[in-house]
Structure formats: structure tokens, C-alpha cells
Design an enzyme around this catalytic site. Structure first.
Site, PDB file in Angstrom:
ATOM      1  N   LYS A 202       1.141   8.462  -5.370  1.00 29.70           N
ATOM      2  CA  LYS A 202      -0.090   8.562  -4.601  1.00 29.70           C
ATOM      3  C   LYS A 202      -0.948   9.739  -5.085  1.00 29.70           C
ATOM      4  O   LYS A 202      -2.159   9.772  -4.848  1.00 29.70           O
ATOM      5  CB  LYS A 202       0.214   8.650  -3.110  1.00 29.70           C
ATOM      6  CG  LYS A 202       0.642   7.294  -2.510  1.00 29.70           C
ATOM      7  CD  LYS A 202      -0.447   6.244  -2.655  1.00 29.70           C
ATOM      8  CE  LYS A 202      -0.428   5.059  -1.730  1.00 29.70           C
ATOM      9  NZ  LYS A 202       0.685   4.177  -1.642  1.00 29.70           N
ATOM     10  N   HIS A 222      -6.932   0.336  -2.443  1.00 31.60           N
ATOM     11  CA  HIS A 222      -5.551   0.352  -1.958  1.00 31.60           C
ATOM     12  C   HIS A 222      -5.201  -1.080  -1.570  1.00 31.60           C
ATOM     13  O   HIS A 222      -5.351  -1.487  -0.412  1.00 31.60           O
ATOM     14  CB  HIS A 222      -5.455   1.293  -0.745  1.00 31.60           C
ATOM     15  CG  HIS A 222      -4.063   1.535  -0.293  1.00 31.60           C
ATOM     16  ND1 HIS A 222      -3.722   1.729   1.031  1.00 31.60           N
ATOM     17  CD2 HIS A 222      -2.908   1.640  -0.997  1.00 31.60           C
ATOM     18  CE1 HIS A 222      -2.424   1.932   1.122  1.00 31.60           C
ATOM     19  NE2 HIS A 222      -1.903   1.877  -0.084  1.00 31.60           N
ATOM     20  N   THR A 245       2.850  -5.358  -0.197  1.00 33.66           N
ATOM     21  CA  THR A 245       3.922  -5.639  -1.152  1.00 33.66           C
ATOM     22  C   THR A 245       4.594  -6.972  -0.830  1.00 33.66           C
ATOM     23  O   THR A 245       4.811  -7.811  -1.709  1.00 33.66           O
ATOM     24  CB  THR A 245       4.950  -4.486  -1.142  1.00 33.66           C
ATOM     25  OG1 THR A 245       4.272  -3.283  -1.504  1.00 33.66           O
ATOM     26  CG2 THR A 245       6.080  -4.740  -2.123  1.00 33.66           C
ATOM     27  N   ASP A 259       0.077  -2.421  -5.023  1.00 37.89           N
ATOM     28  CA  ASP A 259      -0.451  -1.312  -4.213  1.00 37.89           C
ATOM     29  C   ASP A 259      -1.792  -0.699  -4.640  1.00 37.89           C
ATOM     30  O   ASP A 259      -2.545  -0.265  -3.785  1.00 37.89           O
ATOM     31  CB  ASP A 259       0.599  -0.197  -4.167  1.00 37.89           C
ATOM     32  CG  ASP A 259       0.392   0.781  -3.031  1.00 37.89           C
ATOM     33  OD1 ASP A 259       0.169   0.326  -1.904  1.00 37.89           O
ATOM     34  OD2 ASP A 259       0.442   1.999  -3.271  1.00 37.89           O
TER      35      ASP A 259
HETATM   36  P1  ATP Z   1       2.906   0.481   1.782  1.00 40.43           P
HETATM   37  O1  ATP Z   1       1.441   0.775   1.578  1.00 40.43           O
HETATM   38  O2  ATP Z   1       3.575   1.547   2.591  1.00 40.43           O
HETATM   39  O3  ATP Z   1       3.625   0.146   0.525  1.00 40.43           O
HETATM   40  P2  ATP Z   1       2.767  -2.379   2.429  1.00 40.43           P
HETATM   41  O4  ATP Z   1       1.431  -2.809   2.927  1.00 40.43           O
HETATM   42  O5  ATP Z   1       3.117  -2.722   1.034  1.00 40.43           O
HETATM   43  O6  ATP Z   1       2.992  -0.823   2.765  1.00 40.43           O
HETATM   44  P3  ATP Z   1       5.113  -3.887   3.073  1.00 40.43           P
HETATM   45  O7  ATP Z   1       6.022  -3.067   2.227  1.00 40.43           O
HETATM   46  O8  ATP Z   1       4.745  -5.241   2.568  1.00 40.43           O
HETATM   47  O9  ATP Z   1       3.814  -3.045   3.429  1.00 40.43           O
HETATM   48  O10 ATP Z   1       5.752  -3.957   4.514  1.00 40.43           O
HETATM   49  C1  ATP Z   1       5.585  -4.993   5.455  1.00 40.43           C
HETATM   50  C2  ATP Z   1       6.847  -5.016   6.311  1.00 40.43           C
HETATM   51  O11 ATP Z   1       6.672  -5.826   7.460  1.00 40.43           O
HETATM   52  C3  ATP Z   1       8.009  -5.591   5.524  1.00 40.43           C
HETATM   53  O12 ATP Z   1       9.169  -4.888   5.886  1.00 40.43           O
HETATM   54  C4  ATP Z   1       8.045  -7.049   6.032  1.00 40.43           C
HETATM   55  O13 ATP Z   1       9.335  -7.607   5.955  1.00 40.43           O
HETATM   56  C5  ATP Z   1       7.633  -6.868   7.480  1.00 40.43           C
HETATM   57  N1  ATP Z   1       7.001  -8.066   8.115  1.00 40.43           N
HETATM   58  C6  ATP Z   1       7.413  -8.659   9.238  1.00 40.43           C
HETATM   59  N2  ATP Z   1       6.616  -9.683   9.576  1.00 40.43           N
HETATM   60  C7  ATP Z   1       5.640  -9.748   8.656  1.00 40.43           C
HETATM   61  C8  ATP Z   1       4.504 -10.609   8.463  1.00 40.43           C
HETATM   62  N3  ATP Z   1       4.208 -11.591   9.309  1.00 40.43           N
HETATM   63  N4  ATP Z   1       3.724 -10.380   7.381  1.00 40.43           N
HETATM   64  C9  ATP Z   1       3.988  -9.360   6.537  1.00 40.43           C
HETATM   65  N5  ATP Z   1       5.041  -8.525   6.677  1.00 40.43           N
HETATM   66  C10 ATP Z   1       5.876  -8.712   7.707  1.00 40.43           C
HETATM   67 MN    MN Z   2       3.620  -1.536  -0.624  1.00 38.69          MN
END
Ligand code: ATP
Ligand code: MN
Length: 538
Positions: A202, A222, A245, A259
Site C-alpha cells: 500500500k 483501488h 479479491t 487490488d
Molecule cells: P482488501 O481491500 O482488504 O483486499 P477485498 O475487497 O479484496 O479487501 P475480499 O478479500 O474479497 O475483500 O473479502 C471479502 C470477504 O467477504 C471474503 O472473505 C469473502 O469470502 C466474504 N464474503 C461473504 N459473502 C460475500 C459476498 N456475497 N460477496 C463477496 N464476498 C463475500
Molecule cells: Mn483484496
């Protein structure tokens, strides 16, 4: 001096003031870094062959301890405040001196890498770390030069990360012992007192969020990105935990990145060379691509094992809820390399609304898209403290204010120009949060439904269906969607107590309006007209 490994002829850590390190290991392979970590007692191999380490006191970023050096370059361009905290060049130089002194007599690991998969924007980065697994992280998350490129490598930016060194806040101008300091003039990031690897990635993201929009007219974002067989790119903006992700890992589409991306005239390109996925409650069944990426070369952070095994228990959050894994992008079978594609055809704004108010998918007008981009809404579910049941609203401009050195309107203007110029781009708001009631009453919408809605949007299956308008938020909600029960498409239908829903919707709308107040004077009528309506209904 003892410098080992692959490097350019004149490259030496002495150039960085590190004349007295006991040894510098250059560009070691993942196998060597894994071995060194285990020998130093810093990590364990899991039964899947991944390396598991603990990052120490910090298992997440420390935004209050992230500084930018204020000098003639940044003074009038950076948006100073709680996010971009000033530090003087003198304090930087003193701390830099202390860091190099700390490293004398110690071993360091050096990694040559780069950011930005589009050759036009490539930025070479040399990373120096105290610990071997931090170096593996840099190998996994940044882009990896070829052997030939390493032999001719000229670094532009440097990162020095020393978890074992702590600042003296009184003398060094930091808040406490740990710090991340970005110096745009010296093109250097120094990180101390924290082993959380996310600070490394980051840190560079923040650098690119300054350079690309400010100097190169490229929108930095982002967001995650993937691309269909026909070359149709989709990007997914969202704050932490909203699904960037998870949802970009789609077996039917090719992954560009999970990301950080840039949007230039011709391309969407990944800044990174790997993914950094959350591991909490990970299962092979729900997230097969991520689960199977956790193999030799991957770096797991702060996980626990089942007792007396080296099998990871992903449900165990005793160290942190923010358990993570970093892996190079080729651990995902259908990743695009080099990681870039066409400008997007579909843009998704992901939010995890724990109040259960927003619809699971809605289609945005340009005005609404700008309004929601500037708002950057999601909700944080409160911890497990007794008595605290209400989620907390989070508004983070452009879905990533914590990493934006410039004023948010700069990024919003760039996005607005692109949307105006390409009226065929669809923008969707996808709520991956709660349905059927707020947190503790309803439940989080099932991943398979969110995936089905996104697939439908991508395949054009929501183009010719009927839409209803959300009464408060004015959002266009499809009435039908393949593989999804109709009832859940309008959130009000999922609440047994309609009055409670209406009250919650008004409350959330009020929070949106309050938050937007600080941008209202700079927003056009079109954007202002996209605000939710909170007039009390008769
Ligand atoms: P970061 O910026 O911190 O990397 P991110 O946006 O990439 O965050 P993810 O790592 O994809 O977030 O996290 C989403 C979390 O929510 C995962 O653990 C996923 O299993 C869970 N989850 C549960 N239900 C859902 C849904 N309907 N859609 C997306 N994710 C879900
Ligand atoms: Mn992520």
C-alpha cells in the site's frame, strides 16, 4: 562487503548507506527465502507447501502512522490532513540515518521488482527488507523482472522495511514507534516497527496514486479487474472486505489483478504482480481459485493450524480476523500476463452494507456513479464487544481515501471524464452486505447470489429486464435476475418489519448526505441530484 546473489554489476547496498550490513542477499528465489525463514525460526511450512509466518504486533495497517515528507514537491500538491500526515525532511533524514545504523551488523534481503504491468508506466523498485519472508512478499506482490532485466536493473524507487527498528516519537516526529514514511523527492519509503506486509504494497500504491494522476493523467484505482473471453474488462471498486479479491477470481473470466489498477487512454493495467487475499473462513468449495493458490511460494500471515497438524484452520481468528495470503498472480490459473486489458465495459462499486438497506445490485446513472464514487460507502461490523451491536458507516472517498495523496476530486474528475466520453460503460452498485435485516437480524448475502448477479450484468442479461426505483436512494433495481430469487432484489421485501426498513433507509440516507456535505460545493447539479431523498413520507 558480503553481497550474494543475482544483481546488476554496480549494484550495492552501500549506495543506500548500508555499508556495514553483515550480508546482503540479492534476489533470492522463493525456495531460498522460504528456507531462510524456516532456518531463522520465523515460519513453518503448511501441508500444502505454503510458508506461514506471524507478522508480529501489527496484523493490519496503521493509518495513523503513515506520513508523507512535506517539501517543495509535495507542499502544495498533497491533500494534507489525517490521511496524509506531514513530516519534515529533517525528521526523515534522521530516521533514515537511524535505520541504516540499525542495519549495520545485520543481514538484509534485497529484491529488484517493478510496479505497473503496462510498459509505458513501469516503475522500478528496489526493496530492502530485514526479514526473508518480507522479501518473499515483495517477490509475490510486485512484478518480477527477468534474470536479464535484473542484471541491468536501475531502481527508481526504494523501500526499506525494518520491523525490528522503532522510532523515538519525541525526537523523530512520529506518533509512536512504528511508522511508514513516503518521501517523493528522495523516491523512498521507509517502514519501521511493523512487520505487516500490507504496508509495503500500500506504500507503493500511495506513490502511484500521486504520480499517475498528477504527472501522467492516468486514473489510479483501488479496484480489482478481470476480462471476459471477448476482451470485455470489468473493474470492481470497493473498500476492504467488500469482495474485490473474491469476486475478481472468476473461473469463467481471466484475472487482471485483485487490488490496484491504472486506467490510461487505452488500457486498464495492474500495478502489481500478485494477490493479497483474506483467508477468514476460506473454503475450497466457496473460493476454489484462492484456496488452490495457497501452495509452495505463497506466504500465509497470522493463521492458526488445527491442533498438532500443519493443516491451516481458516476459521481460527485468534490472532486476527485479517488473516491473509500473498501469492504471485500465476498461482491463479487463468490470470492474464502481462496483466492489462481494454478499458472497462462494466464498473462495479462494491459495498458491504451491514444495515441491510441497499439493494444487492442496482444500475447507476452517471450522476449516481459520481455520487457513489465520491461517497465511497461501506459499513464496518463492530467487534464482538458486549452490548455493541450496531454496525458503523464508513465513507472513504473513491473507495480508497486512505491511499490517496491528492484531493479526492482529482480522481473523481478523471473518472467523470471517462464516463462522459464512453457512455456505453455500465456502472453497477453491488451490495455484498446484509439482506433480510441488519447485521445480527439478517444475514450476509450468499456469495453464489452475488456472483450470479455479477455474471448476469456482465452477460447483458440485465439490459432488457424491468427495473424498480428505490424510494430513498433512487437506485434502479432489476426486478428479475437469472439464478436469483426475485424477492431478494428489492431489500425492503426481505425485511419482515417494513417500518423498521424505512427507518433504517432514512437513517443511512442521512449519513450519506452528512458525509457528502464536505464535497457539495465542488459537485455539479447532476451529481447533487443523485443524492438520496430523505424527505419524511406522509
Ligand atoms: P482488501 O481491500 O482488504 O483486499 P477485498 O475487497 O479484496 O479487501 P475480499 O478479500 O474479497 O475483500 O473479502 C471479502 C470477504 O467477504 C471474503 O472473505 C469473502 O469470502 C466474504 N464474503 C461473504 N459473502 C460475500 C459476498 N456475497 N460477496 C463477496 N464476498 C463475500
Ligand atoms: Mn483484496
Amino acid at each position: 562487503m558480503n553481497e550474494y546473489g543475482l544483481k546488476a554489476k554496480n549494484a550495492s547496498v552501500a549506495n543506500l548507506g548500508l555499508k556495514h550490513v553483515s550480508a546482503a542477499y540479492w534476489n533470492l528465489t522463493p525456495a531460498e527465502l522460504t528456507e531462510d525463514t524456516i532456518i531463522k525460526g520465523e515460519g513453518v511450512l503448511t501441508d500444502m507447501g505454503a510458508l506461514a509466518v506471524d507478522t508480529g504486533e501489527f496484523t493490519g495497517r496503521a493509518p495513523k502512522d503513515r506520513f508523507i515528507v512535506a517539501d517543495s514537491k509535495t507542499e502544495n500538491s498533497v491533500w494534507w490532513g489525517d490521511i496524509n500526515i506531514k513530516i519534515s525532511p529533517e525528521n526523515f533524514e534522521r530516521l533514515y540515518g537511524k535505520v541504516t545504523a540499525y542495519l549495520s551488523g545485520r543481514e538484509v534481503y534485497v529484491r529488484d521488482s517493478y510496479a505497473c504491468a503496462d510498459a509505458d508506466y513501469r516503475m522500478n523498485i528496489r526493496v530492502v527488507t530485514e526479514l526473508p519472508w518480507q522479501n518473499l512478499f515483495a517477490n509475490n506482490l510486485f512484478l518480477r523482472p527477468t534474470k536479464e532485466e535484473i542484471l541491468n536493473f536501475t531502481p527508481e524507487w526504494h523501500i526499506i522495511s525494518v520491523p525490528g527498528f522503532y522510532a523515538d516519537p519525541e525526537k523523530d516526529g512520529t506518533r509512536q514507534g512504528n511508522f511508514v514514511i513516503i518521501n517523493f523527492t528522495r523516491k523512498m519509503i521507509i517502514i519501521g516497527g511493523t512487520g505487516y506486509t500490507g504496508e509495503i504494497k500500500k506504500g507503493i500504491f500511495s506513490v502511484l496514486n500521486y504520480i499517475l494522476p498528477h504527472e501522467k493523467n492516468v486514473l489510479s484505482m483501488h479496484c480489482s479487474a478481470n476480462i471476459g473471453k471477448d476482451g470485455d474488462t470489468a473493474i470492481f471498486f470497493g473498500l476492504s472486505g467488500t469482495g474485490k479479491t473474491t469476486l475478481s477470481a472468476d473461473p469463467h473470466r481471466n484475472l487482471i489483478g485483485d487490488d490496484e489498477h491504472g486506467w490510461s487512454e487505452d488500457h486498464v493495467f495492474n500495478f502489481e504482480g500478485g494477490c493479497y487475499a483474506k483467508c477468514i473462513d476460506l473454503t475450497e468449495e466457496k473460493e476454489p481459485q484462492i484456496f488452490n493458490a495457497i501452495k509452495f511460494g505463497a506466504l500465509l500471515e497470522n493463521i492458526e493450524f488445527y491442533p498438532d497438524t500443519t493443516t491451516v484452520d481458516y476459521s481460527n481468528t485468534s490472532k486476527t480476523e485479517n488473516t491473509r495470503v500473498g501469492y504471485p498472480i500465476h498461482h491463479i490459473a487463468n490470470a492474464v500476463e502481462p496483466s492489462f486489458g481494454n478499458p472497462p465495459k462494466n464498473i462495479f462499486f462494491l459495498t458491504a452494507d451491514a444495515f441491510g438497506v441497499l439493494p444487492p445490485i442496482s444500475k447507476l446513472t452517471v450522476g449516481q456513479a459520481m455520487y457513489h464514487f465520491i461517497s465511497g460507502y461501506t459499513a464496518k461490523v463492530a467487534g464482538t464487544e458486549v452490548g455493541i451491536t450496531d454496525p458503523v458507516t464508513t465513507f472513504s472517498a473513491c473507495f480508497g481515501a486512505a491511499f490517496l495523496p491528492l484531493h479526492p476530486t482529482k480522481y473523481a474528475e478523471l473518472l467523470g471524464e471517462k464516463l462522459k466520453k464512453n457512455p456505453n460503460i455500465n456502472v453497477w452498485l453491488v451490495d455484498t452486505g446484509w439482506s433480510g435485516g441488519a447485521f445480527r437480524v439478517g444475514e450476509r448475502i450468499k456469495l453464489k447470489y452475488t456472483r450470479a448477479m455479477i455474471t448476469a450484468a456482465l452477460q447483458g442479461e440485465l439490459n432488457n429486464v424491468e427495473y424498480a426505483t428505490h424510494q430513498v436512494f433512487g437506485l434502479a433495481m432489476p426486478k428479475t435476475c437469472p439464478h436469483v430469487q426475485e424477492e431478494i432484489l428489492n431489500p425492503r421485501n426481505t425485511w419482515s418489519d417494513k417500518d423498521a426498513y424505512d427507518a433504517k433507509a432514512h437513517k443511512l440516507a442521512t449519513s450519506f448526505i452528512q458525509n457528502f456535505g464536505k464535497y457539495a460545493s465542488e459537485a455539479s447539479d447532476e451529481i447533487l441530484a443523485a443524492a438520496p431523498k430523505v424527505a419524511v413520507s406522509a
